[in-house]
Scaffold this motif. Structure first.
Motif, mmCIF file in Angstrom:
data_model
loop_
_atom_site.group_PDB
_atom_site.id
_atom_site.type_symbol
_atom_site.label_atom_id
_atom_site.label_comp_id
_atom_site.label_asym_id
_atom_site.label_seq_id
_atom_site.Cartn_x
_atom_site.Cartn_y
_atom_site.Cartn_z
ATOM 1 N N TYR A 29 -4.277 -11.886 5.056
ATOM 2 C CA TYR A 29 -3.151 -11.708 4.143
ATOM 3 C C TYR A 29 -3.522 -10.804 2.977
ATOM 4 N N HIS A 30 -4.742 -10.930 2.507
ATOM 5 C CA HIS A 30 -5.210 -10.076 1.414
ATOM 6 C C HIS A 30 -5.217 -8.611 1.827
ATOM 7 N N SER A 31 -5.585 -8.342 3.078
ATOM 8 C CA SER A 31 -5.573 -6.963 3.582
ATOM 9 C C SER A 31 -4.164 -6.388 3.600
ATOM 10 N N LEU A 32 -3.190 -7.219 3.951
ATOM 11 C CA LEU A 32 -1.797 -6.775 3.932
ATOM 12 C C LEU A 32 -1.351 -6.435 2.512
ATOM 13 N N LEU A 33 -1.752 -7.267 1.540
ATOM 14 C CA LEU A 33 -1.404 -6.999 0.140
ATOM 15 C C LEU A 33 -1.996 -5.675 -0.322
ATOM 16 N N LEU A 34 -3.252 -5.441 0.013
ATOM 17 C CA LEU A 34 -3.905 -4.198 -0.399
ATOM 18 C C LEU A 34 -3.222 -2.992 0.221
ATOM 19 N N SER A 35 -2.819 -3.111 1.469
ATOM 20 C CA SER A 35 -2.137 -2.013 2.153
ATOM 21 C C SER A 35 -0.826 -1.672 1.466
ATOM 22 N N GLU A 36 -0.085 -2.705 1.073
ATOM 23 C CA GLU A 36 1.197 -2.487 0.397
ATOM 24 C C GLU A 36 0.987 -1.857 -0.967
ATOM 25 N N GLU A 37 -0.071 -2.300 -1.684
ATOM 26 C CA GLU A 37 -0.330 -1.763 -3.018
ATOM 27 C C GLU A 37 -0.708 -0.287 -2.964
ATOM 28 N N LYS A 38 -1.466 0.104 -1.949
ATOM 29 C CA LYS A 38 -1.882 1.501 -1.842
ATOM 30 C C LYS A 38 -0.684 2.419 -1.632
ATOM 31 N N LYS A 39 0.385 1.880 -1.060
ATOM 32 C CA LYS A 39 1.587 2.683 -0.866
ATOM 33 C C LYS A 39 2.314 2.911 -2.189
ATOM 34 N N SER A 40 2.117 2.007 -3.151
ATOM 35 C CA SER A 40 2.811 2.120 -4.430
ATOM 36 C C SER A 40 2.056 2.997 -5.415
ATOM 37 N N VAL A 41 0.729 2.868 -5.447
ATOM 38 C CA VAL A 41 -0.088 3.701 -6.316
ATOM 39 C C VAL A 41 -0.990 4.549 -5.432
ATOM 40 N N GLU A 42 -0.725 5.836 -5.399
ATOM 41 C CA GLU A 42 -1.438 6.735 -4.498
ATOM 42 C C GLU A 42 -2.824 7.076 -5.023
#
Length: 236
Positions: free
Chosen positions: A115-128
């Protein structure tokens, strides 16, 4: 993952530490005998996962879990199986009943890591990108370059943050704690559960509020000591 243990029983904390030490993906930062002590620690230390006892003196594990960031994942540990339903209400990753077997512990940790990996993936899409003096932020299907010196403050609103500039607001899907971890601590300071301020933009303050241009931002009780210690140290 950076984790902590919160349990009022010393033997339980020692047993949990032994389980954590067996998993290389986990980094144990510290252990605490109360939710209050853990809460103070988390003001200045990013924590990704908490192994949290439920029935403790003072603030219970359930009450504590309701007030932490959604970015911080929780695995409950307790001797009482009847609390399982309460754990679902605060969206815990898992619920472990003591005594905890190593295989069952590993399964719970694997769920947290995934689940933490999914959160990190989503965050990287918001801050490039985060550089020394600017960030690129995704908003309305475009990326905006934001100079850090131009940020007045950042407001958290559920799963979004509002980056307030002078005369402009940029809204992006991101957690407040996550963007705080990305920003240089020399310039940005969290002052309550919902706001991060640019210390260089502060025009005045008193015991209760910070004033930036025409904005007034309250200093949270849990953040007051760290604000005065951090901010005033810059002025000494």
């Amino acid at each position: 993952m950076k984790c902590i243990i919160v349990d009022d029983e010393p033997i339980a904390r020692k047993g949990m530490k032994n389980l954590v030490d067996q998993i290389p993906e986990l980094e144990l930062l510290d252990s605490f005998n109360s939710a209050e002590a853990a809460s103070m620690y988390m003001l200045n230390h990013p924590v990704e996962l908490i192994f949290l006892d439920i029935q403790m003196p003072g603030i219970t594990g359930i009450e504590f879990a309701k007030n932490i960031s959604k970015d911080t994942l929780v695995i409950f540990t307790t001797a009482y199986s009847e609390y399982a339903l309460d754990s679902y209400e605060v969206e815990a990753i898992d619920y472990l009943v003591k005594p905890i077997e190593a295989d069952r512990f590993r399964k719970a940790v694997d769920k947290a890591i995934a689940y933490h990996s999914l959160l990190l993936s989503e965050e990287k899409k918001s801050v490039e990108n985060v550089e020394d003096d600017y960030i690129f932020v995704k908003s309305d299907r475009k990326y905006f370059k934001v100079n850090l010196k131009d940020i007045l403050f950042i407001e958290g609103l559920k799963d979004y943050v509002i980056i307030q500039l002078d005369g402009q607001r940029i809204i992006t899907k991101l957690n407040l704690k996550t963007i705080h971890d990305m920003l240089p601590k020399s310039a940005f300071l969290r002052v309550n559960r919902s706001y991060i301020v640019n210390k260089n933009q502060i025009e005045s303050f008193d015991n209760n509020d910070i004033f930036i241009k025409n904005f007034e931002i309250a200093i949270g009780n849990m953040y007051r000591d760290s604000f005065f210690e951090d901010f005033m140290s810059k002025k000494s």
